[in-house]
Write an enzyme that holds these catalytic residues in place. Sequence first.
Site, short mmCIF file in Angstrom:
data_model
loop_
_atom_site.label_atom_id
_atom_site.label_comp_id
_atom_site.label_asym_id
_atom_site.label_seq_id
_atom_site.Cartn_x
_atom_site.Cartn_y
_atom_site.Cartn_z
N ASP A 90 14.83 -0.70 89.83
CA ASP A 90 14.66 -1.39 88.55
C ASP A 90 15.83 -1.18 87.60
O ASP A 90 16.31 -2.12 86.97
CB ASP A 90 13.38 -0.89 87.84
CG ASP A 90 12.13 -1.27 88.59
OD1 ASP A 90 12.20 -2.15 89.46
OD2 ASP A 90 11.07 -0.67 88.31
N ARG A 132 24.19 12.95 109.04
CA ARG A 132 22.97 12.13 109.08
C ARG A 132 23.18 10.76 109.72
O ARG A 132 22.36 10.30 110.50
CB ARG A 132 22.44 11.92 107.66
CG ARG A 132 21.79 13.15 107.11
CD ARG A 132 21.28 12.95 105.71
NE ARG A 132 20.57 14.16 105.32
CZ ARG A 132 20.09 14.40 104.11
NH1 ARG A 132 20.24 13.51 103.16
NH2 ARG A 132 19.45 15.52 103.85
N GLU A 186 19.80 9.07 90.72
CA GLU A 186 20.08 8.21 91.87
C GLU A 186 20.40 6.77 91.47
O GLU A 186 21.05 6.04 92.21
CB GLU A 186 18.90 8.25 92.85
CG GLU A 186 19.29 7.82 94.24
CD GLU A 186 18.22 8.05 95.28
OE1 GLU A 186 17.43 9.02 95.15
OE2 GLU A 186 18.16 7.26 96.23
N SER A 244 21.83 15.74 95.41
CA SER A 244 21.42 14.75 94.41
C SER A 244 20.64 15.38 93.27
O SER A 244 20.71 14.91 92.14
CB SER A 244 20.67 13.60 95.05
OG SER A 244 19.35 13.91 95.17
N LEU A 245 19.92 16.45 93.55
CA LEU A 245 19.22 17.12 92.44
C LEU A 245 20.27 17.73 91.50
O LEU A 245 20.15 17.67 90.27
CB LEU A 245 18.25 18.17 92.97
CG LEU A 245 17.12 17.59 93.84
CD1 LEU A 245 16.20 18.69 94.36
CD2 LEU A 245 16.31 16.55 93.08
#
Length: 357
Positions: A48, A115, A198, A214-215
């Site tokens: 969003d 990953r 993010e 990311s934290l």
Amino acid sequence: KKECYGALVYDTEEKKNKAYIARATILATGGAGQLYKYSTNPDVATADGMAAAFRAGSSLVDMEFIQFHPTVLYSHDTQRFLISEAVRGEGGLLYNKKGERFMSKYHALEELAPRDVVSRAIVNECAQLGSEYVYLDMTVIPNVEKRFPNIFNTCLKRGIDIRKDYVPVSPAAHYTMGGIATNTKGETDIYGLYACGETACTGVHGANRLASNSLLDGIVFGQRIVDNAEEILYRRTIDKDEVFNSFEPSWVLKPHGHISPQEARPLLQTIMWENVGIIRDETSLKKANYMIENLYNDLAQGESIIDYYEIVNMLTVAKIVVQGALWRKESRGGHYRSDYPYRDDIHWAKHMSFTNC
Ligand SMILES: Cc1cc2nc3c(=O)[nH]c(=O)nc-3n(C[C@H](O)[C@H](O)[C@H](O)COP(=O)(O)OP(=O)(O)OC[C@H]3O[C@@H](n4cnc5c(N)ncnc54)[C@H](O)[C@@H]3O)c2cc1C
């Protein structure tokens, strides 16, 4: 320079549109994982903030870089349970349907490869052997139930005892490296509009975020915005009448088709999963582009305004992910093109940003 004067929001409790005037507006709405049929992300990760910022004239950057986590508990749910890398770090092993270890074919680090490499290896093994998942063996980890109690309990609820059973796993969309372009103070290219977490892209994660960063990103850049926004709160004055007089209702999105948001969402997620997923190529990306455009044109408002706003946002951002992936004719980090399988620094050591004109 463009300016942000606040936000137009829909209040779900009062069921009303509202306008908030603000000297500093901060977007912290998370990633875009829900663009995909299978994701580790919660239902609210519908991009969003990215879509709103894009509509307002802010740039989205690096959108083709989506990270897929390789070991997610296999199920038919859209939101899937993530089995941490730490399990492989502690000695967990991957096996294909034939019971063979396979990671040595793909990378010298085997199960500890990056990953994207492990995700592609799993997709490849599944395609070759006609299965939908591979197996993660955690039985080799001493006291596994104590070291990973959450994984132990979640698997047990689904009838899998990680102390003695192999766990079916497959990749799922996990993290959006791209986002609203910001500098390292969290400022977007619109004065008064900030983004962090993010939904933002400072570039610190490159094309392939490292686990656990990311934290840290949210904490560091969130705090920097707060520190810097203090200044704008004192310095900036906004004339409310001027803002309301300059507002054009035509900015509000208008539906014009027959596919409801509830129907459109899984359709979009499937298009993205099948064509813009772990392995992409020109044909699949062009197909996705065409299908998303049609879906966008055929969208109806439906019963729920929130569902409608979310799918409009998802379609807006999906189009940009596809376009970025189509233009980037190389493979790098989370973006892998089977028709351009190598990294090409000569032509592509650069970012791509998209701005609404
Ligand atoms: C299963 C899983 C495990 C992870 N493990 C790790 C880890 O170990 N270490 C690590 O560093 N990272 C990890 N990550 C990534 C990390 O959790 C996320 O990147 C991070 O939480 C993003 O934080 P955020 O505040 O930007 O967004 P979020 O935490 O997603 O928060 C966004 C908030 O905005 C709200 N929101 C969204 N849209 C709207 C809207 N339109 N209006 C109002 N509110 C809205 C949402 O409801 C939500 O509350 C993991 C992610 C997942 C999914």
